[in-house]
Scaffold this motif. Structure first.
Motif, PDB file in Angstrom:
ATOM      1  N   PRO A  48       0.805  -1.233   0.000  1.00 53.42           N
ATOM      2  CA  PRO A  48       0.000   0.000   0.000  1.00 53.42           C
ATOM      3  C   PRO A  48       0.838   1.283   0.000  1.00 53.42           C
ATOM      4  O   PRO A  48       0.418   2.298  -0.529  1.00 53.42           O
ATOM      5  N   ASN A  49       2.031   1.226   0.622  1.00 54.30           N
ATOM      6  CA  ASN A  49       2.876   2.422   0.645  1.00 54.30           C
ATOM      7  C   ASN A  49       3.340   2.793  -0.763  1.00 54.30           C
ATOM      8  O   ASN A  49       3.344   3.966  -1.139  1.00 54.30           O
ATOM      9  N   GLN A  94       2.042   6.076  -3.402  1.00 53.99           N
ATOM     10  CA  GLN A  94       2.956   6.962  -4.127  1.00 53.99           C
ATOM     11  C   GLN A  94       2.680   6.993  -5.631  1.00 53.99           C
ATOM     12  O   GLN A  94       2.677   8.058  -6.246  1.00 53.99           O
ATOM     13  N   ILE A  95       2.434   5.801  -6.209  1.00 50.68           N
ATOM     14  CA  ILE A  95       2.334   5.767  -7.677  1.00 50.68           C
ATOM     15  C   ILE A  95       0.917   5.582  -8.212  1.00 50.68           C
ATOM     16  O   ILE A  95       0.625   5.967  -9.338  1.00 50.68           O
ATOM     17  N   ARG A  96      -0.010   5.002  -7.382  1.00 53.25           N
ATOM     18  CA  ARG A  96      -1.391   4.783  -7.837  1.00 53.25           C
ATOM     19  C   ARG A  96      -2.349   5.122  -6.699  1.00 53.25           C
ATOM     20  O   ARG A  96      -3.018   4.252  -6.145  1.00 53.25           O
ATOM     21  N   LYS A 149      -2.895  -1.195   4.763  1.00 53.03           N
ATOM     22  CA  LYS A 149      -1.995  -0.682   5.809  1.00 53.03           C
ATOM     23  C   LYS A 149      -0.562  -1.157   5.575  1.00 53.03           C
ATOM     24  O   LYS A 149       0.373  -0.385   5.659  1.00 53.03           O
ATOM     25  N   THR A 150      -0.408  -2.464   5.311  1.00 49.54           N
ATOM     26  CA  THR A 150       0.919  -3.057   5.099  1.00 49.54           C
ATOM     27  C   THR A 150       0.832  -4.030   3.934  1.00 49.54           C
ATOM     28  O   THR A 150      -0.263  -4.266   3.404  1.00 49.54           O
ATOM     29  N   LYS A 151       1.959  -4.638   3.553  1.00 49.22           N
ATOM     30  CA  LYS A 151       1.942  -5.623   2.456  1.00 49.22           C
ATOM     31  C   LYS A 151       1.040  -6.815   2.790  1.00 49.22           C
ATOM     32  O   LYS A 151       0.468  -7.426   1.906  1.00 49.22           O
ATOM     33  N   ILE A 152       0.942  -7.139   4.076  1.00 47.06           N
ATOM     34  CA  ILE A 152       0.084  -8.257   4.502  1.00 47.06           C
ATOM     35  C   ILE A 152      -1.353  -7.770   4.656  1.00 47.06           C
ATOM     36  O   ILE A 152      -2.287  -8.342   4.112  1.00 47.06           O
ATOM     37  N   GLN A 153      -1.519  -6.701   5.414  1.00 50.15           N
ATOM     38  CA  GLN A 153      -2.857  -6.130   5.627  1.00 50.15           C
ATOM     39  C   GLN A 153      -3.086  -5.048   4.561  1.00 50.15           C
ATOM     40  O   GLN A 153      -3.144  -3.859   4.846  1.00 50.15           O
ATOM     41  N   ASN A 154      -3.230  -5.537   3.318  1.00 55.60           N
ATOM     42  CA  ASN A 154      -3.369  -4.606   2.182  1.00 55.60           C
ATOM     43  C   ASN A 154      -4.802  -4.582   1.646  1.00 55.60           C
ATOM     44  O   ASN A 154      -5.033  -4.353   0.468  1.00 55.60           O
ATOM     45  N   ALA A 155      -5.740  -4.845   2.551  1.00 52.31           N
ATOM     46  CA  ALA A 155      -7.196  -4.720   2.321  1.00 52.31           C
ATOM     47  C   ALA A 155      -7.808  -5.833   1.487  1.00 52.31           C
ATOM     48  O   ALA A 155      -8.856  -6.359   1.834  1.00 52.31           O
ATOM     49  N   ILE A 156      -7.174  -6.184   0.360  1.00 54.25           N
ATOM     50  CA  ILE A 156      -7.802  -7.185  -0.510  1.00 54.25           C
ATOM     51  C   ILE A 156      -6.775  -8.104  -1.172  1.00 54.25           C
ATOM     52  O   ILE A 156      -5.631  -7.722  -1.396  1.00 54.25           O
TER      53      ILE A 156
END
Length: 384
Positions: free
Chosen positions: A337-338, A342-344, A354-361
């Motif tokens: 997500p970070n 930045q790019i999208r 929130k993080t690469k693991i907790q990335n919503a979907i």
């Protein structure tokens, strides 16, 4: 221990990945100082001494909830004493709700309104009603003259069945839904669901149970427990020209379901099937096995998927789209997500992750994975 008036006791469980076993506890919650304690039922010893946990609030404690206590996802499975049951059931009430066929394309918007009205979504399934389903339940008011029109309306397309939980739930649902006749609702309750989304007395957007007895009957019919012979109505998956989207447990806990579905629908995608699943540790590993040895986050991804309820969607396009999987991935954005922010910045993971693991979907990676992943949930797991 302090005054027992502020103490709630629940039956709870946690899957210990290291020991590969399901551990069962009594979970004590003290509302006066927001502390928790865990007692291991097998060893008959205190597992966690009474302590404060960041991010935990009184409203998180209900049967079916998953609470994170020091990185452990503890699922509340039942009440451990009658006092807790009585106190909480007086405060919280379940409601059975249907989103009717002509508002399915506004499902995300409506779920956002329901969540903002402080209801928990305990269960969700998109289904197609039959005449028998309607006859068995209380969807038609006794005084409606043109019952045929109501039946034809209710069977005209998919509906979404919901189990909701909220303080004084039945009364507050009636407030949120508004009067039965949408035209009357627009005059007397302009911000209600029927005023905003209904057309008239028949096509009035939503249905909700009127009393506790009806709630129990309808929830048993549409969301039978695992011991029941009745499996409930079938899901609506087509397994054609589709991709798979999983709204992850952390996003459900953070009440983002409505917002995510709304964004998907507003981006021009159709939700063909939707259902809540609890993915057990074995199924979680099996589903994500493609990433084993490929992504260093594999173990953490498996832990996230099984950490609570997730909502799985079969997503399609209005037109035949040979690139549905790739197109939908573009809407989801980069895994991190970070980087996405930045790019999208308008992608789902940028907005809700929130993080690469907790990335919503989670969304399907490869063109051939779309149908296979939808099949895994709606054909294999839903058939178990």
């Amino acid at each position: 221990m302090s005054d027992h008036n502020d103490r709630y006791v629940f039956e709870a469980e946690w899957y210990d990945k290291i020991a590969c076993m399901l551990k069962k506890f009594y979970l004590y919650y003290y509302s006066s100082d927001n502390t928790v304690e865990l007692f291991d039922l097998k060893t008959r010893k205190t597992f966690l001494r009474r302590t404060t946990c960041d991010g935990i609030k009184a409203k998180d404690f209900y049967v079916g909830s998953v609470i994170t206590i020091f990185s452990r996802c503890i699922k509340i499975t039942g009440y451990a004493d009658t006092c807790t049951k009585t106190k909480l059931e007086m405060q919280l009430q379940k409601v059975f709700v249907l989103l009717k066929p002509d508002v399915i394309d506004k499902m995300g918007e409506i779920l956002k309104m329901i969540i903002n009205y402080d209801f928990h979504i305990m269960n969700l399934k998109m289904i197609k009603l039959t005449v028998d389903d309607i006859a068995e339940n209380c969807f038609i008011k006794k005084d409606i003259v043109d019952k045929t029109s109501v039946i034809n309306y209710l069977i005209s397309g998919p509906v979404v069945a919901l189990e909701l939980l909220g303080g004084n739930g039945i009364t507050r649902w009636q407030e949120l839904a508004g009067p039965e006749d949408s035209n009357h609702a627009r005059l007397t309750a302009a911000s209600s669901l029927r005023a905003c989304y209904g057309k008239d007395e028949i096509c009035n957007a939503v249905y909700g149970s009127k009393d506790t007895e009806t709630v129990i009957q309808e929830l048993q019919y549409f969301f039978p427990n695992s011991k029941s012979k009745n499996k409930g109505p079938k899901n609506t998956a087509t397994l054609q020209n589709c991709t798979c989207c999983i709204i992850k447990p952390h996003a459900i806990q953070e009440k983002l379901v409505g917002a995510i579905i709304d964004d998907i629908q507003k981006a021009g995608y159709m939700i063909i099937a939707a259902q809540q699943f609890y993915v057990n540790p074995i199924n979680s590993e099996e589903f994500l096995e493609i990433y084993k040895g490929v992504l260093p986050e594999y173990t953490a991804m498996v832990a996230e998927l099984q950490s609570g309820p997730c909502i799985v969607l079969e997503v399609s396009c209005k037109d035949e789209n040979p690139n549905i999987v790739a197109d939908f991935r573009n809407l989801c954005g980069p895994m991190d997500p970070n980087i996405a922010r930045q790019i999208r910045p308008n992608t789902l993971r940028a907005k809700y992750g929130k993080t690469k693991i907790q990335n919503a979907i989670h969304c399907s990676d490869l063109p051939e994975d779309g149908i296979l992943e939808v099949e895994y949930f709606f054909k294999i797991l839903d058939g178990i």
